[in-house]
Every structure is written in C-alpha cells, then in structure tokens.
Design a protein around this motif. Structure first.
Motif, PDB file in Angstrom:
ATOM      1  N   LYS A  36       0.833  -1.209   0.000  1.00  0.00           N
ATOM      2  CA  LYS A  36       0.000   0.000   0.000  1.00  0.00           C
ATOM      3  C   LYS A  36       0.865   1.255   0.000  1.00  0.00           C
ATOM      4  O   LYS A  36       1.903   1.276   0.675  1.00  0.00           O
ATOM      5  CB  LYS A  36      -0.935  -0.008   1.214  1.00  0.00           C
ATOM      6  CG  LYS A  36      -0.210   0.084   2.548  1.00  0.00           C
ATOM      7  CD  LYS A  36      -1.178  -0.082   3.704  1.00  0.00           C
ATOM      8  CE  LYS A  36      -0.452   0.140   5.022  1.00  0.00           C
ATOM      9  NZ  LYS A  36      -1.209  -0.353   6.177  1.00  0.00           N
ATOM     10  N   SER A 199       5.256  -5.551  10.555  1.00  0.00           N
ATOM     11  CA  SER A 199       6.714  -5.345  10.581  1.00  0.00           C
ATOM     12  C   SER A 199       7.308  -5.383  11.986  1.00  0.00           C
ATOM     13  O   SER A 199       8.388  -5.924  12.185  1.00  0.00           O
ATOM     14  CB  SER A 199       7.059  -4.004   9.929  1.00  0.00           C
ATOM     15  OG  SER A 199       6.812  -4.079   8.552  1.00  0.00           O
ATOM     16  N   THR A 217       6.420  -2.105   6.044  1.00  0.00           N
ATOM     17  CA  THR A 217       7.581  -1.247   6.278  1.00  0.00           C
ATOM     18  C   THR A 217       8.911  -2.009   6.252  1.00  0.00           C
ATOM     19  O   THR A 217       9.896  -1.514   5.705  1.00  0.00           O
ATOM     20  CB  THR A 217       7.420  -0.532   7.641  1.00  0.00           C
ATOM     21  OG1 THR A 217       6.108   0.060   7.673  1.00  0.00           O
ATOM     22  CG2 THR A 217       8.451   0.548   7.826  1.00  0.00           C
TER      23      THR A 217
HETATM   24  C1  LIG Z   1      -0.371  -1.379   6.670  1.00  0.00           C
HETATM   25  C2  LIG Z   1      -0.838  -2.662   7.231  1.00  0.00           C
HETATM   26  C3  LIG Z   1       0.079  -3.688   7.564  1.00  0.00           C
HETATM   27  C4  LIG Z   1       1.570  -3.541   7.404  1.00  0.00           C
HETATM   28  O1  LIG Z   1       2.094  -2.722   8.377  1.00  0.00           O
HETATM   29  P1  LIG Z   1       3.687  -2.529   8.559  1.00  0.00           P
HETATM   30  O2  LIG Z   1       3.837  -2.070   9.946  1.00  0.00           O
HETATM   31  O3  LIG Z   1       4.104  -1.502   7.549  1.00  0.00           O
HETATM   32  O4  LIG Z   1       4.328  -3.826   8.313  1.00  0.00           O
HETATM   33  C5  LIG Z   1      -0.444  -4.872   8.050  1.00  0.00           C
HETATM   34  N1  LIG Z   1      -1.774  -5.073   8.225  1.00  0.00           N
HETATM   35  C6  LIG Z   1      -2.673  -4.110   7.923  1.00  0.00           C
HETATM   36  C7  LIG Z   1      -4.116  -4.390   8.124  1.00  0.00           C
HETATM   37  C8  LIG Z   1      -2.236  -2.886   7.420  1.00  0.00           C
HETATM   38  O5  LIG Z   1      -3.145  -1.941   7.132  1.00  0.00           O
END
Ligand SMILES: *Cc1c(COP(=O)(O)O)cnc(C)c1O
Length: 224
Positions: A36, A199, A217
């Motif tokens: 995303k 992450s 991330t």
């Molecule tokens: C953005 C998101 C993630 C990933 O998050 P990071 O901390 O960047 O790894 C995982 N699950 C959901 C539902 C998210 O919206």
C-alpha cells in the motif's frame, strides 16, 4: 545499501529463525508483502526476485496498480487487508484472491452476493477486534460464532481469523488469544489460518502460530 530484495532476504531470515525456535516450517507461513502507498516501480524488484504474495488495503489504489503487474506476473496472489465497505464488495471480489477484513453481517451479505454474481469464491479471514477497542474494526469476540455461521451458510470460504492488536502494548497476548479463539470455535484445516503480525512483531506472531503475516515497512521502508 538496503534494497527491497535485501530486505526480503532479511525478513525471510527472521521468519526462519522464529520457525526454528518454535519448531515450525517456514513453508507453512505466507509472507504478505504489504505494498500500500508504494508505486509499481517499487514493487517490481520483489516480483523480479520471485515474490508473489502481496497485500493492499484500498480497493481503488489496488485497481490502479495491479492489473498491469498481473499481466507481467500472472501468478500473483493479491490479498485485501484493509477495512472494506459493502459497496466495494464487487470490486474486492474481482481483484483479490483473499480478503482479511470480514467483520460484520452486512459485509457477509455483500460479499456473498458479489461472489455469487462473479461466480468466484474468495477465501475470507474473519477480522476480530482482539483488544475490544471501541474505534477499531473487527467483529466483537462475542459476535464471532454468529459471523462464522452466517459466512458458512452464505458459502463464503473461511480462511481463518485475522487481528490487529492494540498499538503500543505487547502484542503477544493478543496473538495467543486469536489462536485460542480459532481453537475454541473449532476452526480446522483450510479454516484454521491466523493472519497476524506486521513489521514490528511478525517473529512473535510466527512463534504463536501465524499462517499469514502482513509485512509492509520492513520490506518497502517507511510509507511517505
Ligand atoms: C499497513 C498494514 C500492515 C503492514 O504494516 P507494517 O507495519 O508496515 O508492516 C499490516 N496489516 C494491515 C491491516 C495494514 O493496514
């Protein structure tokens, strides 16, 4: 220098370490690369390195990026991980191979109708509001039995349970609770997945039984 592919190697190494410690097999864990906000040219190196499983949280953004990437890499597996509005059900069913945000009866209805219309069954994780947070998406723990039975009755394939633990506190108890809820509700075989870990905490989630980890991330760097 860190590149998306060196980060991918590092995440795989962490998964292997957590698997070894918990006597699990890395092949039992699906790493969803959460892309995303990141443009196609940032995603391409991971595809070229052989990674195929990705996650997006917005239907509209995913529609803009993925059709073209899918032409180049037809075996992509795309997961919808964000909260889903019922009026986006048709688009989500067309686009995603798996949906992680089934959290209310109205969405069961909308997704079932969309799947019937498209003649396509998309496996769905039932998202649980694991920390009972007022502002958070996910179904209440007490509402889980009804949601599961309505989804089954509507012929929605259940992939398991998904959670996003409360921010800023130790996530392990919430991962353990999600795993216990899956057991308590007798989820077995294809229904026994656990989508948990991001992450900051995916090694812990792996050790507590995650089948799907959603990592953004740590693979792509900070979102802009
Ligand atoms: C953005 C998101 C993630 C990933 O998050 P990071 O901390 O960047 O790894 C995982 N699950 C959901 C539902 C998210 O919206």
């Amino acid at each position: 220098m860190e590149t998306p592919t060196s980060r991918l190697d590092a995440v795989h190494a962490e998964i292997a370490k957590a698997c070894k410690a918990s006597r699990r097999k890395p092949s039992d864990i699906s790493l969803i690369a959460v892309s995303k906000t990141h443009p196609a040219q940032k995603i391409a190196p991971l595809l070229e390195a052989g990674h195929r499983v990705f996650g997006e949280n917005r239907v509209q953004e995913a529609q803009g990026k993925w059709p073209e990437l899918r032409e180049r890499f037809p075996d992509i597996e795309l997961h919808g991980i964000g909260q889903l509005q019922s009026n986006k059900a048709d688009d989500a069913v067309a686009l995603f191979d798996c949906i992680h945000a089934l959290d209310r009866l109205s969405l069961v209805k909308a997704l079932a109708r969309a799947m019937d219309k498209a003649n396509k069954r998309v496996p769905c994780f039932v998202q649980v509001n694991i920390g009972s947070e007022e502002q958070k998406g996910g179904c209440a723990i007490d509402a889980l039995p009804e949601l599961l039975s309505k989804a089954r009755a509507a012929d929605i394939p259940i992939a398991g349970l998904m959670c996003l633990p409360p921010a800023g506190i130790e996530p392990a108890p919430f991962f353990a609770l999600l795993a216990r809820l899956a057991q308590d509700h007798d989820l077995k075989g294809a229904e026994a997945g656990l989508s948990m870990g991001m992450s900051g905490d995916y090694p812990t989630a792996v050790m507590l039984g995650a089948s799907h980890i959603r990592v953004g991330t740590a693979l792509f760097g900070e979102r802009g």
